[in-house]
Design an enzyme around this catalytic site. Structure first.
Site, short mmCIF file in Angstrom:
data_model
loop_
_atom_site.label_atom_id
_atom_site.label_comp_id
_atom_site.label_asym_id
_atom_site.label_seq_id
_atom_site.Cartn_x
_atom_site.Cartn_y
_atom_site.Cartn_z
N LYS A 1 118.31 112.43 108.95
CA LYS A 1 117.71 111.71 110.09
C LYS A 1 118.01 110.23 109.95
O LYS A 1 118.29 109.70 108.86
CB LYS A 1 116.21 111.96 110.18
CG LYS A 1 115.38 111.56 108.95
CD LYS A 1 115.00 110.10 108.85
CE LYS A 1 114.11 109.80 107.65
NZ LYS A 1 113.94 108.36 107.38
N ASP B 1 106.54 113.63 106.65
CA ASP B 1 107.65 113.62 107.60
C ASP B 1 108.39 114.94 107.70
O ASP B 1 109.37 115.05 108.44
CB ASP B 1 108.64 112.50 107.26
CG ASP B 1 109.24 112.64 105.87
OD1 ASP B 1 108.73 113.45 105.07
OD2 ASP B 1 110.22 111.93 105.58
#
Length: 287
Positions: free
Chosen positions: A9, A135
């Site tokens: 990411k 996350d």
């Protein structure tokens, strides 16, 4: 056997808004999964085994231990479990701020859910994952999103992010012990912002030729104050490619977004000529 892909990411924006009463920081971020991926193979076995394979000199002892905890915890949910052999082939440097290990955990949780026929919904998988990291839940959607809370609140963006991205993993930078916790511990009041950086990025998300100008990361200030060698390395690359670079997460990986004046081809040539490792990636949009 199940084979799954586990994407990296990018944090296009990462703001710290305040320090919460629970000890975590309230964040405001724009994140997207990208086309740089690890490959994970999970198969039935005689006993649980976990192996990370990486060309980088990474220490995966903590990640292996945490994966075993995930397996053991999922084993309490259903009645159809069996031992698994998990092999994670790493293309993503970890730790790097690219979310590689969190993404691995999300992929493993999803794959075991399928293998063991647990039939947990996506929301249930997200809730389960919070025991192992704030996350991880982002990687169950793998789409560009606004991330808030301590990293567990996600609102998917309706707009697509269509720009190419050049990631430089900075594998020559030695990360700090307990890197993420250490970096957050060095945040001071002056580093905190009000969410306007996030909103500015969202407002200009279709303006891909200038999107680089709207990227922001709170940890740039931390790097500048506490890690001058890393900061100088970032500035050196900026001078080489004549473009801004930005940390992803708490680093050390950095990225830039090319434009029509400084194209992917031009930046690639400069990085190759200076022996700087890089990946050219796109955002995942419809995973």
């Amino acid at each position: 056997m199940i084979e799954v892909f586990s994407p990296a990411k990018i944090n296009f924006v990462l703001e710290i808004l305040n320090k919460r009463n629970d000890g975590f920081h309230e964040i405001s971020s724009v994140m997207s999964a990208v086309t740089l991926k690890d490959t994970i193979q999970i198969a039935e076995s005689n006993h649980n085994t976990v192996k990370f394979i990486s060309r980088y000199n990474n220490d995966f002892d903590e990640a292996i231990a945490e994966t075993h905890k995930i397996i053991e915890s999922m084993n309490t949910i259903g009645s159809t479990s069996f031992p698994v052999n998990i092999i994670i082939n790493k293309n993503i440097l970890s730790p790097s701020g690219l979310g590689g290990i969190s993404s691995n955990f999300a992929s493993i949780i999803s794959a075991i859910n399928e293998l063991w026929c647990l039939n947990l919904s996506k929301d249930q998988l997200k809730s389960f994952s919070l025991k192992f990291g704030s996350d991880i839940s982002f990687f169950f959607d793998k789409k560009p999103g606004l991330v808030s809370g301590r990293g567990e609140l996600i609102k998917l963006l309706p707009e697509k992010i269509l720009c190419p991205i050049i990631i430089m993993p900075m594998s020559n930078i030695e990360p700090q012990p307990h890197k993420t916790k250490t970096m957050y511990s060095k945040i001071i009041q002056d580093d905190m912002t009000d969410g306007n950086q996030t909103q500015a990025f969202v407002n200009n998300i279709v303006n891909t030729d200038n999107l680089n100008d709207y990227c922001f990361n709170v940890f740039n200030a931390v790097i500048k104050r506490h890690y001058p060698k890393q900061y100088d390395a970032m500035k050196h690359i900026e001078n080489i490619i004549d473009m801004q670079v930005h940390l992803s997460g708490s680093g050390p990986a950095i990225y830039t977004i090319p434009n029509h004046l400084n194209t992917v081809k031009n930046i690639k040539t400069k990085l190759i000529n200076n022996n700087i490792e890089f990946f050219v990636v796109d955002c995942l949009q419809d995973a």
